[in-house]
Design a protein around this motif. Structure first.
Motif, PDB file in Angstrom:
ATOM      1  N   MET A   1      57.173  39.506  48.669  1.00  0.00           N
ATOM      2  CA  MET A   1      56.940  38.702  47.499  1.00  0.00           C
ATOM      3  C   MET A   1      55.590  39.083  46.899  1.00  0.00           C
ATOM      4  O   MET A   1      54.631  39.327  47.611  1.00  0.00           O
ATOM      5  CB  MET A   1      56.971  37.234  47.880  1.00  0.00           C
ATOM      6  N   ALA A   2      55.505  39.126  45.594  1.00  0.00           N
ATOM      7  CA  ALA A   2      54.273  39.526  44.912  1.00  0.00           C
ATOM      8  C   ALA A   2      53.512  38.295  44.446  1.00  0.00           C
ATOM      9  O   ALA A   2      54.077  37.366  43.876  1.00  0.00           O
ATOM     10  CB  ALA A   2      54.603  40.409  43.723  1.00  0.00           C
ATOM     11  N   TYR A   3      52.232  38.285  44.705  1.00  0.00           N
ATOM     12  CA  TYR A   3      51.327  37.252  44.222  1.00  0.00           C
ATOM     13  C   TYR A   3      50.355  37.941  43.292  1.00  0.00           C
ATOM     14  O   TYR A   3      49.747  38.941  43.654  1.00  0.00           O
ATOM     15  CB  TYR A   3      50.579  36.604  45.388  1.00  0.00           C
ATOM     16  N   ASN A   4      50.204  37.429  42.100  1.00  0.00           N
ATOM     17  CA  ASN A   4      49.369  38.145  41.143  1.00  0.00           C
ATOM     18  C   ASN A   4      48.311  37.246  40.540  1.00  0.00           C
ATOM     19  O   ASN A   4      48.381  36.029  40.597  1.00  0.00           O
ATOM     20  CB  ASN A   4      50.222  38.783  40.045  1.00  0.00           C
ATOM     21  N   ALA A   5      47.326  37.891  39.964  1.00  0.00           N
ATOM     22  CA  ALA A   5      46.248  37.229  39.237  1.00  0.00           C
ATOM     23  C   ALA A   5      45.757  38.204  38.180  1.00  0.00           C
ATOM     24  O   ALA A   5      45.928  39.417  38.313  1.00  0.00           O
ATOM     25  CB  ALA A   5      45.115  36.851  40.180  1.00  0.00           C
ATOM     26  N   SER A   6      45.169  37.677  37.134  1.00  0.00           N
ATOM     27  CA  SER A   6      44.675  38.557  36.074  1.00  0.00           C
ATOM     28  C   SER A   6      43.370  38.014  35.509  1.00  0.00           C
ATOM     29  O   SER A   6      43.048  36.834  35.650  1.00  0.00           O
ATOM     30  CB  SER A   6      45.711  38.689  34.962  1.00  0.00           C
ATOM     31  N   HIS A   7      42.639  38.885  34.890  1.00  0.00           N
ATOM     32  CA  HIS A   7      41.381  38.557  34.219  1.00  0.00           C
ATOM     33  C   HIS A   7      41.434  39.174  32.842  1.00  0.00           C
ATOM     34  O   HIS A   7      41.682  40.370  32.711  1.00  0.00           O
ATOM     35  CB  HIS A   7      40.203  39.121  35.015  1.00  0.00           C
ATOM     36  N   ARG A   8      41.219  38.375  31.841  1.00  0.00           N
ATOM     37  CA  ARG A   8      41.321  38.879  30.474  1.00  0.00           C
ATOM     38  C   ARG A   8      39.958  38.866  29.804  1.00  0.00           C
ATOM     39  O   ARG A   8      39.114  38.036  30.094  1.00  0.00           O
ATOM     40  CB  ARG A   8      42.290  38.012  29.688  1.00  0.00           C
ATOM     41  N   PHE A   9      39.780  39.791  28.886  1.00  0.00           N
ATOM     42  CA  PHE A   9      38.602  39.875  28.024  1.00  0.00           C
ATOM     43  C   PHE A   9      37.306  40.084  28.801  1.00  0.00           C
ATOM     44  O   PHE A   9      36.300  39.461  28.520  1.00  0.00           O
ATOM     45  CB  PHE A   9      38.487  38.646  27.117  1.00  0.00           C
ATOM     46  N   ALA A  10      37.341  40.946  29.791  1.00  0.00           N
ATOM     47  CA  ALA A  10      36.133  41.293  30.533  1.00  0.00           C
ATOM     48  C   ALA A  10      35.304  42.251  29.694  1.00  0.00           C
ATOM     49  O   ALA A  10      35.832  43.152  29.050  1.00  0.00           O
ATOM     50  CB  ALA A  10      36.499  41.937  31.861  1.00  0.00           C
ATOM     51  N   ARG A  11      34.009  42.078  29.708  1.00  0.00           N
ATOM     52  CA  ARG A  11      33.121  42.888  28.894  1.00  0.00           C
ATOM     53  C   ARG A  11      32.675  44.131  29.665  1.00  0.00           C
ATOM     54  O   ARG A  11      31.501  44.270  30.027  1.00  0.00           O
ATOM     55  CB  ARG A  11      31.912  42.069  28.460  1.00  0.00           C
ATOM     56  N   ILE A  12      33.634  45.004  29.918  1.00  0.00           N
ATOM     57  CA  ILE A  12      33.365  46.274  30.587  1.00  0.00           C
ATOM     58  C   ILE A  12      34.397  47.273  30.083  1.00  0.00           C
ATOM     59  O   ILE A  12      35.513  46.905  29.735  1.00  0.00           O
ATOM     60  CB  ILE A  12      33.426  46.130  32.122  1.00  0.00           C
ATOM     61  N   ALA A  13      33.999  48.527  30.034  1.00  0.00           N
ATOM     62  CA  ALA A  13      34.914  49.561  29.560  1.00  0.00           C
ATOM     63  C   ALA A  13      36.046  49.757  30.578  1.00  0.00           C
ATOM     64  O   ALA A  13      35.807  49.784  31.787  1.00  0.00           O
ATOM     65  CB  ALA A  13      34.174  50.875  29.366  1.00  0.00           C
ATOM     66  N   PRO A  14      37.279  49.874  30.098  1.00  0.00           N
ATOM     67  CA  PRO A  14      38.405  50.044  31.025  1.00  0.00           C
ATOM     68  C   PRO A  14      38.283  51.298  31.875  1.00  0.00           C
ATOM     69  O   PRO A  14      38.717  51.316  33.031  1.00  0.00           O
ATOM     70  CB  PRO A  14      39.619  50.133  30.107  1.00  0.00           C
ATOM     71  N   ARG A  15      37.695  52.324  31.328  1.00  0.00           N
ATOM     72  CA  ARG A  15      37.553  53.579  32.086  1.00  0.00           C
ATOM     73  C   ARG A  15      36.683  53.382  33.325  1.00  0.00           C
ATOM     74  O   ARG A  15      36.960  53.954  34.382  1.00  0.00           O
ATOM     75  CB  ARG A  15      36.940  54.624  31.156  1.00  0.00           C
ATOM     76  N   LYS A  16      35.645  52.571  33.197  1.00  0.00           N
ATOM     77  CA  LYS A  16      34.772  52.309  34.336  1.00  0.00           C
ATOM     78  C   LYS A  16      35.436  51.387  35.353  1.00  0.00           C
ATOM     79  O   LYS A  16      35.247  51.534  36.557  1.00  0.00           O
ATOM     80  CB  LYS A  16      33.467  51.691  33.852  1.00  0.00           C
ATOM     81  N   ALA A  17      36.205  50.432  34.865  1.00  0.00           N
ATOM     82  CA  ALA A  17      36.856  49.485  35.771  1.00  0.00           C
ATOM     83  C   ALA A  17      38.030  50.125  36.502  1.00  0.00           C
ATOM     84  O   ALA A  17      38.361  49.716  37.615  1.00  0.00           O
ATOM     85  CB  ALA A  17      37.324  48.267  34.986  1.00  0.00           C
ATOM     86  N   ARG A  18      38.652  51.125  35.895  1.00  0.00           N
ATOM     87  CA  ARG A  18      39.782  51.798  36.557  1.00  0.00           C
ATOM     88  C   ARG A  18      39.358  52.518  37.827  1.00  0.00           C
ATOM     89  O   ARG A  18      40.141  52.655  38.758  1.00  0.00           O
ATOM     90  CB  ARG A  18      40.424  52.795  35.597  1.00  0.00           C
ATOM     91  N   LEU A  19      38.125  53.000  37.863  1.00  0.00           N
ATOM     92  CA  LEU A  19      37.631  53.661  39.076  1.00  0.00           C
ATOM     93  C   LEU A  19      37.657  52.703  40.267  1.00  0.00           C
ATOM     94  O   LEU A  19      38.007  53.090  41.387  1.00  0.00           O
ATOM     95  CB  LEU A  19      36.213  54.175  38.847  1.00  0.00           C
ATOM     96  N   ILE A  20      37.305  51.469  40.020  1.00  0.00           N
ATOM     97  CA  ILE A  20      37.298  50.475  41.083  1.00  0.00           C
ATOM     98  C   ILE A  20      38.719  50.049  41.428  1.00  0.00           C
ATOM     99  O   ILE A  20      39.065  49.874  42.603  1.00  0.00           O
ATOM    100  CB  ILE A  20      36.467  49.250  40.654  1.00  0.00           C
ATOM    101  N   ALA A  21      39.566  49.868  40.417  1.00  0.00           N
ATOM    102  CA  ALA A  21      40.952  49.458  40.664  1.00  0.00           C
ATOM    103  C   ALA A  21      41.698  50.525  41.466  1.00  0.00           C
ATOM    104  O   ALA A  21      42.519  50.202  42.326  1.00  0.00           O
ATOM    105  CB  ALA A  21      41.658  49.181  39.344  1.00  0.00           C
ATOM    106  N   ASP A  22      41.414  51.780  41.189  1.00  0.00           N
ATOM    107  CA  ASP A  22      42.056  52.862  41.944  1.00  0.00           C
ATOM    108  C   ASP A  22      41.574  52.897  43.398  1.00  0.00           C
ATOM    109  O   ASP A  22      42.312  53.325  44.283  1.00  0.00           O
ATOM    110  CB  ASP A  22      41.777  54.203  41.282  1.00  0.00           C
ATOM    111  N   MET A  23      40.348  52.456  43.607  1.00  0.00           N
ATOM    112  CA  MET A  23      39.758  52.511  44.938  1.00  0.00           C
ATOM    113  C   MET A  23      40.457  51.552  45.914  1.00  0.00           C
ATOM    114  O   MET A  23      40.606  51.864  47.095  1.00  0.00           O
ATOM    115  CB  MET A  23      38.274  52.172  44.855  1.00  0.00           C
ATOM    116  N   ILE A  24      40.923  50.398  45.433  1.00  0.00           N
ATOM    117  CA  ILE A  24      41.479  49.395  46.341  1.00  0.00           C
ATOM    118  C   ILE A  24      42.993  49.438  46.433  1.00  0.00           C
ATOM    119  O   ILE A  24      43.570  48.774  47.285  1.00  0.00           O
ATOM    120  CB  ILE A  24      41.026  47.975  45.945  1.00  0.00           C
ATOM    121  N   ARG A  25      43.634  50.189  45.579  1.00  0.00           N
ATOM    122  CA  ARG A  25      45.100  50.225  45.567  1.00  0.00           C
ATOM    123  C   ARG A  25      45.631  50.758  46.891  1.00  0.00           C
ATOM    124  O   ARG A  25      45.222  51.803  47.368  1.00  0.00           O
ATOM    125  CB  ARG A  25      45.590  51.093  44.423  1.00  0.00           C
TER     126      ARG A  25
END
Length: 84
Positions: A1-25
């Motif tokens: 079962m999938a449990y999800n959460a989201s954060h909208r309108f963060a004041r950071i460039a998506p390119r920089k945040a993707r590095l972190i998201a890729d790290m934990i996947r």
């Protein structure tokens, strides 16, 4: 079962945040939180809040938190974070 959460309108460039998201996947939740806490990148703070929210959503449905794994983490344009 999938449990999800989201954060909208963060004041950071998506390119920089993707590095972190890729790290934990694909990591277990406790290992992902540990690696995010020791990360020096600014985007780690945003991802930690989303991951903790997803963990809380799983606890509400009586899931075993120790066995949870980050199956998907993504950052869309306009800095929209999601963790599953």
């Amino acid at each position: 079962m999938a449990y999800n959460a989201s954060h909208r309108f963060a004041r950071i460039a998506p390119r920089k945040a993707r590095l972190i998201a890729d790290m934990i996947r694909g990591q277990p939740v406790d290992a992902a939180l540990t690696s995010l806490q020791f990360s020096k990148r600014r985007g780690a703070w945003f991802i930690v809040t989303v991951l903790k929210s997803a963990i809380a959503n799983a606890q509400d449905k009586n899931a075993d938190v120790i066995r949870l794994v980050v199956s998907e983490s993504r950052v869309d344009e306009c800095s929209f974070f999601k963790c599953f």
